[in-house]
Design a protein around this motif. Structure first.
Motif, PDB file in Angstrom:
ATOM      1  N   ASP A 146       4.806   6.942   1.702  1.00  0.00           N
ATOM      2  CA  ASP A 146       5.959   6.427   2.449  1.00  0.00           C
ATOM      3  C   ASP A 146       6.583   7.501   3.336  1.00  0.00           C
ATOM      4  O   ASP A 146       6.873   8.604   2.886  1.00  0.00           O
ATOM      5  CB  ASP A 146       7.009   5.915   1.462  1.00  0.00           C
ATOM      6  N   ALA A 147       6.794   7.146   4.604  1.00  0.00           N
ATOM      7  CA  ALA A 147       7.421   8.080   5.549  1.00  0.00           C
ATOM      8  C   ALA A 147       8.911   7.820   5.705  1.00  0.00           C
ATOM      9  O   ALA A 147       9.615   8.655   6.275  1.00  0.00           O
ATOM     10  CB  ALA A 147       6.744   7.937   6.915  1.00  0.00           C
ATOM     11  N   PHE A 148       9.389   6.667   5.243  1.00  0.00           N
ATOM     12  CA  PHE A 148      10.740   6.245   5.662  1.00  0.00           C
ATOM     13  C   PHE A 148      11.840   6.487   4.632  1.00  0.00           C
ATOM     14  O   PHE A 148      12.954   6.833   5.007  1.00  0.00           O
ATOM     15  CB  PHE A 148      10.713   4.772   6.061  1.00  0.00           C
ATOM     16  N   GLY A 152       5.597  -4.900   8.644  1.00  0.00           N
ATOM     17  CA  GLY A 152       5.575  -6.365   8.704  1.00  0.00           C
ATOM     18  C   GLY A 152       6.121  -6.975   9.987  1.00  0.00           C
ATOM     19  O   GLY A 152       6.526  -8.128  10.009  1.00  0.00           O
ATOM     20  N   THR A 153       6.104  -6.192  11.096  1.00  0.00           N
ATOM     21  CA  THR A 153       6.687  -6.720  12.336  1.00  0.00           C
ATOM     22  C   THR A 153       5.671  -7.339  13.278  1.00  0.00           C
ATOM     23  O   THR A 153       6.052  -8.084  14.181  1.00  0.00           O
ATOM     24  CB  THR A 153       7.367  -5.581  13.142  1.00  0.00           C
ATOM     25  N   ALA A 154       4.379  -7.001  13.109  1.00  0.00           N
ATOM     26  CA  ALA A 154       3.458  -7.193  14.233  1.00  0.00           C
ATOM     27  C   ALA A 154       3.144  -8.650  14.530  1.00  0.00           C
ATOM     28  O   ALA A 154       2.668  -8.974  15.611  1.00  0.00           O
ATOM     29  CB  ALA A 154       2.166  -6.414  13.999  1.00  0.00           C
ATOM     30  N   PRO A 191       8.653  -1.138  13.092  1.00  0.00           N
ATOM     31  CA  PRO A 191       7.225  -1.248  12.792  1.00  0.00           C
ATOM     32  C   PRO A 191       6.815  -0.250  11.706  1.00  0.00           C
ATOM     33  O   PRO A 191       7.463   0.782  11.532  1.00  0.00           O
ATOM     34  CB  PRO A 191       6.559  -0.909  14.119  1.00  0.00           C
ATOM     35  N   GLY A 192       5.730  -0.571  11.011  1.00  0.00           N
ATOM     36  CA  GLY A 192       5.294   0.275   9.905  1.00  0.00           C
ATOM     37  C   GLY A 192       4.646   1.576  10.332  1.00  0.00           C
ATOM     38  O   GLY A 192       4.749   2.590   9.629  1.00  0.00           O
ATOM     39  N   ASN A 193       3.969   1.582  11.481  1.00  0.00           N
ATOM     40  CA  ASN A 193       3.405   2.853  11.949  1.00  0.00           C
ATOM     41  C   ASN A 193       4.552   3.844  12.085  1.00  0.00           C
ATOM     42  O   ASN A 193       5.547   3.551  12.746  1.00  0.00           O
ATOM     43  CB  ASN A 193       2.732   2.661  13.315  1.00  0.00           C
ATOM     44  N   ASP A 252       2.043 -10.488   8.306  1.00  0.00           N
ATOM     45  CA  ASP A 252       3.347  -9.866   8.542  1.00  0.00           C
ATOM     46  C   ASP A 252       4.492 -10.821   8.220  1.00  0.00           C
ATOM     47  O   ASP A 252       4.494 -11.978   8.625  1.00  0.00           O
ATOM     48  CB  ASP A 252       3.417  -9.367   9.982  1.00  0.00           C
ATOM     49  N   GLU A 302       0.816  -1.218   0.000  1.00  0.00           N
ATOM     50  CA  GLU A 302       0.000   0.000   0.000  1.00  0.00           C
ATOM     51  C   GLU A 302       0.850   1.269   0.000  1.00  0.00           C
ATOM     52  O   GLU A 302       0.321   2.366  -0.103  1.00  0.00           O
ATOM     53  CB  GLU A 302      -0.919  -0.011   1.244  1.00  0.00           C
TER      54      GLU A 302
HETATM   55  N1  LIG Z   1      -2.965  -8.181  15.564  1.00  0.00           N
HETATM   56  C1  LIG Z   1      -2.028  -7.250  15.864  1.00  0.00           C
HETATM   57  N2  LIG Z   1      -2.017  -6.134  15.159  1.00  0.00           N
HETATM   58  C2  LIG Z   1      -1.124  -5.188  15.453  1.00  0.00           C
HETATM   59  C3  LIG Z   1      -0.224  -5.355  16.525  1.00  0.00           C
HETATM   60  C4  LIG Z   1      -0.249  -6.559  17.226  1.00  0.00           C
HETATM   61  O1  LIG Z   1       0.546  -6.799  18.145  1.00  0.00           O
HETATM   62  N3  LIG Z   1      -1.165  -7.489  16.853  1.00  0.00           N
HETATM   63  N4  LIG Z   1       0.634  -4.368  16.832  1.00  0.00           N
HETATM   64  C5  LIG Z   1       0.282  -3.020  16.431  1.00  0.00           C
HETATM   65  C6  LIG Z   1       1.392  -2.136  16.617  1.00  0.00           C
HETATM   66  S1  LIG Z   1       1.718  -1.666  18.208  1.00  0.00           S
HETATM   67  C7  LIG Z   1       2.103  -1.648  15.583  1.00  0.00           C
HETATM   68  S2  LIG Z   1       3.323  -0.482  15.865  1.00  0.00           S
HETATM   69  C8  LIG Z   1       1.844  -2.063  14.219  1.00  0.00           C
HETATM   70  C9  LIG Z   1       3.136  -2.571  13.553  1.00  0.00           C
HETATM   71  O2  LIG Z   1       2.858  -2.805  12.240  1.00  0.00           O
HETATM   72  P1  LIG Z   1       3.789  -3.589  11.256  1.00  0.00           P
HETATM   73  O3  LIG Z   1       5.186  -3.375  11.590  1.00  0.00           O
HETATM   74  O4  LIG Z   1       3.353  -4.983  11.137  1.00  0.00           O
HETATM   75  O5  LIG Z   1       3.540  -2.758   9.938  1.00  0.00           O
HETATM   76  P2  LIG Z   1       2.424  -2.878   8.845  1.00  0.00           P
HETATM   77  O6  LIG Z   1       1.310  -3.739   9.328  1.00  0.00           O
HETATM   78  O7  LIG Z   1       3.071  -3.228   7.607  1.00  0.00           O
HETATM   79  O8  LIG Z   1       1.918  -1.386   8.812  1.00  0.00           O
HETATM   80  C10 LIG Z   1       1.360  -0.760   9.911  1.00  0.00           C
HETATM   81  C11 LIG Z   1       0.858   0.632   9.502  1.00  0.00           C
HETATM   82  O9  LIG Z   1       1.947   1.391   9.064  1.00  0.00           O
HETATM   83  C12 LIG Z   1       1.755   1.840   7.729  1.00  0.00           C
HETATM   84  N5  LIG Z   1       3.044   1.847   7.017  1.00  0.00           N
HETATM   85  C13 LIG Z   1       3.773   0.770   6.701  1.00  0.00           C
HETATM   86  N6  LIG Z   1       4.860   1.151   6.026  1.00  0.00           N
HETATM   87  C14 LIG Z   1       4.823   2.487   5.963  1.00  0.00           C
HETATM   88  C15 LIG Z   1       5.659   3.454   5.367  1.00  0.00           C
HETATM   89  N7  LIG Z   1       6.794   3.103   4.731  1.00  0.00           N
HETATM   90  N8  LIG Z   1       5.321   4.753   5.480  1.00  0.00           N
HETATM   91  C16 LIG Z   1       4.172   5.118   6.102  1.00  0.00           C
HETATM   92  N9  LIG Z   1       3.347   4.239   6.688  1.00  0.00           N
HETATM   93  C17 LIG Z   1       3.648   2.938   6.590  1.00  0.00           C
HETATM   94  C18 LIG Z   1       0.825   0.829   7.144  1.00  0.00           C
HETATM   95  O10 LIG Z   1       0.153   1.317   6.033  1.00  0.00           O
HETATM   96  C19 LIG Z   1      -0.084   0.550   8.318  1.00  0.00           C
HETATM   97  O11 LIG Z   1      -1.033   1.562   8.427  1.00  0.00           O
HETATM   98  O12 LIG Z   1       0.930  -3.096  14.142  1.00  0.00           O
HETATM   99  C20 LIG Z   1      -0.208  -2.953  15.004  1.00  0.00           C
HETATM  100  N10 LIG Z   1      -1.101  -4.037  14.720  1.00  0.00           N
END
Ligand SMILES: Nc1nc2c(c(=O)[nH]1)N[C@H]1C(S)=C(S)[C@@H](COP(=O)(O)OP(=O)(O)OC[C@H]3O[C@@H](n4cnc5c(N)ncnc54)[C@H](O)[C@@H]3O)O[C@H]1N2
Ligand code: MOO
Length: 429
Positions: free
Chosen positions: A207-209, A270-272, A317-319, A277, A193
Motif C-alpha cells: 500500500d502506498a496511500f 477502483g476508479t477506472a 486512481p489506484g496507480n 471497478d 491485493e
Molecule cells: N480498461 C481500462 N483499464 C484501465 C483504465 C481504463 O480507462 N480502462 N485506466 C487506467 C488508468 S489511466 C489508471 S490510472 C488505472 C486506475 O485504476 P483504478 O483506480 O481502477 O485502480 P485499481 O484498478 O484498483 O488499481 C490500479 C493499480 O494500482 C494498484 N493499487 C491500487 N491500490 C493501491 C494502493 N493502495 N497502493 C499501491 N498500489 C495500489 C493496483 O494494484 C493496480 O496495479 O486504471 C488503468 N486501467
C-alpha cells in the motif's frame, strides 16, 4: 466508464471542486487562538484595545520629568510593569523597567547605563550622562496605540491564522477566534491485493496511500479522522461511503469543531470503470451526484469528484502517481475550499521556467513531477503512473500541456504541500 475525450479539463475540474467545496462549508467555530493556528478566519479580527493600551517604557532606567538632575522618588518596591508609577513632579525621576506603564508628565526615559544616582540633599539624585540622547522628548517611550488603534483590522477574513497571527490576536485581547474548522477526511482504500506490511508476494502490492495520504492531508490543512480498508466488491464500498457520509467515522471524543467540520471522503483504486471497478456503481447506488467523471490529465485521468449528502468524494486512481495527481490536483482544492480559503482553485500554484524540455502527454494535461534547481524546472524522472520515485524527489508537479514545455519557457507549477519540510528547494530557479 471514463472517456478521455469526454473528460473535463483540469482547470474546469478545479473550478467545479472549488464551487462544490465553498457551497458545503459550514459556519465558523469560536476557537482559542492556540488551537486556531492553521485555520482560516471567517471574519476579520479587530483590535479590542489600542496596542499597547498604555504608553510603556522601552528601557530599564528612570522616567524623568523636567530638566535634570532629578530627585529620585524613593522606591516602595522593585519597579515592575505590574506596578504603574504615579506621575512624577517636575524635576522628579521614578525608576521603571521595560514595559512599565509611563504616566502623564514624563518627558523621556533615561536608560540605566546613562544615569548615575548620588546620595545628596537628604535623598538620592539622578544625573544623566552628558552625552546621552535619552533626554529628547518621548525617547524610549512607546506611545499608546503605536501598533494599532482600537477597532483597527489586524487580520483579514480569509487569512490563515499563523503562529504570529495568533499572537497578534491574543495581544489584541481575543480569547476566541472565528475560524472554520479543519475539514475532516475519511480515507477508504480498496484492493484485495493491497497489503500494509512486509514484502508483497505474487499478486500483491504494498500500500502506498495509508502511510502517506493522512500526512499529505494534514499538510493541506485537513485532518484524517478514519482510514478504512476494504476489498474490491461494491457492497463494502457502499457501506464504507455511507458510514463516512453519515459522520459515523468521527471519533466519539470529537470536538464541536470536528463535528461541525465539512468532510472529504477519499477513496483509492477502483476508479477506472471496468467491470472490476467498484467506485462508479457504489456512488450510483448511493445516489451521489457526479461532479467530475474523469479529467483530461495524465496520470490520474479516471479521477472522480462526487457529492454524497453533505460530503465530497474524491476517487483517487489506484496507480500510485495517478492517485497523488488526483489528491494534489483536485483534493487540495476541495480541502482549501472546505477550510475557508478564498478562490481555492488558485492556491498552491507557482511558476517556474523549464531548464530543459518538459515532455507532455499525447492528449490533455500532464502533471509531471519536477525538481526546482538553480537552472530552473527539470523533470524528476521515474514518473510513470504506477511509480513514486519521481514524486518523492520532486518539489512540484508541473502542469504540462500536450506538446510539452520547451526549454526556457514558463511552466505552471502545483507546489507539493510538504515541500517546506524538504528545506532545500531553490525557489530562485
Ligand atoms: N480498461 C481500462 N483499464 C484501465 C483504465 C481504463 O480507462 N480502462 N485506466 C487506467 C488508468 S489511466 C489508471 S490510472 C488505472 C486506475 O485504476 P483504478 O483506480 O481502477 O485502480 P485499481 O484498478 O484498483 O488499481 C490500479 C493499480 O494500482 C494498484 N493499487 C491500487 N491500490 C493501491 C494502493 N493502495 N497502493 C499501491 N498500489 C495500489 C493496483 O494494484 C493496480 O496495479 O486504471 C488503468 N486501467
Ligand atoms: O491516469 Mo492513469 O494514471 O493515466 O495511468
Amino acid at each position: 466508464m471514463t472517456d478521455q475525450h469526454a473528460a473535463t479539463t483540469l482547470a474546469d475540474a478545479r473550478r467545479r471542486a472549488a464551487a462544490a467545496a465553498v457551497a458545503l462549508r459550514g459556519p465558523a467555530v469560536p476557537t482559542p487562538p492556540r488551537r486556531a493556528v492553521g485555520r482560516v478566519l471567517a471574519e476579520p479580527v479587530l483590535s479590542r484595545t489600542p496596542i499597547p493600551h498604555a504608553a510603556t517604557s522601552a528601557m530599564d532606567g528612570w522616567a524623568v520629568a523636567g530638566p535634570g538632575p532629578w530627585r529620585l522618588r524613593p522606591a516602595e518596591a522593585a519597579p515592575s510593569p505590574a506596578q504603574p508609577p504615579t506621575s512624577p513632579a517636575d524635576g522628579e525621576a521614578v525608576a521603571v523597567v521595560t514595559g512599565s506603564p509611563i504616566p502623564a508628565g514624563v518627558d523621556s526615559v533615561l536608560r540605566a547605563e546613562h544615569g548615575t544616582v548620588r546620595a545628596e540633599y537628604g535623598g538620592d539624585s539622578l544625573h544623566a550622562d552628558p552625552t546621552t540622547g535619552d533626554l529628547a522628548a518621548g525617547r524610549h517611550i512607546r506611545p499608546a496605540g503605536a501598533e494599532a488603534a482600537a477597532g483597527e483590522t489586524l487580520l483579514a477574513a480569509g487569512s490563515v491564522v499563523t503562529p504570529a497571527a495568533a499572537a497578534v490576536a491574543a495581544v489584541a485581547g481575543h480569547d476566541l477566534l472565528p475560524v472554520r474548522p479543519a475539514p475532516q477526511v475519511t480515507l477508504i482504500c480498496t484492493g484485495e491485493e493491497v497489503i500494509t506490511a512486509g514484502l508483497p508476494g505474487p499478486g500483491q502490492v504494498r500500500d502506498a496511500f495509508e502511510v502517506s495520504v493522512p500526512a499529505a492531508v494534514e499538510a493541506m490543512g485537513g485532518r484524517t479522522a478514519a482510514v478504512r480498508r476494504i476489498g474490491d466488491a461494491v457492497e463494502p464500498l457502499v457501506e464504507a461511503l455511507a458510514a463516512a457520509a453519515h459522520g459515523e467515522e468521527r471519533p466519539g471524543e470529537a470536538t464541536d469543531a470536528e463535528r461541525a467540520a465539512p468532510q472529504l471522503i477519499l477513496t483509492t483504486g477502483g476508479t477506472a470503470g471496468s467491470a472490476a471497478d467498484a467506485l462508479h456503481p457504489a456512488l450510483e447506488q448511493l445516489g451521489a451526484e457526479l461532479l467530475v467523471d474523469g479529467i483530461a490529465m495524465r496520470p490520474g485521468h479516471p479521477t472522480v469528484l462526487a457529492r454524497l449528502g453533505d460530503s465530497l468524494v474524491v476517487g483517487m486512481p489506484g496507480n500510485p502517481l495517478a492517485g497523488f495527481a488526483a489528491l494534489l490536483g483536485l483534493g487540495g482544492v476541495v480541502l482549501d475550499g472546505l477550510a475557508g480559503h478564498e478562490r481555492p482553485e488558485d492556491r498552491r500554484l507557482g511558476a517556474g521556467r523549464a531548464a530543459e524540455e518538459l515532455p507532455g502527454a499525447r492528449r490533455g494535461t500532464r502533471l509531471l513531477p519536477v525538481i526546482l534547481d538553480r537552472a530552473g524546472v527539470v523533470p524528476a524522472g521515474r514518473d510513470g503512473s504506477a511509480m513514486l520515485r519521481g514524486l518523492a524527489a520532486a518539489d512540484a508537479l508541473a502542469e504540462v500541456p500536450a506538446g510539452g514545455v520547451a526549454a526556457g519557457s514558463p511552466a505552471r507549477l502545483h507546489l507539493l504541500p510538504w515541500t517546506a519540510d524538504r528545506g532545500e528547494a531553490a525557489w530562485d530557479a
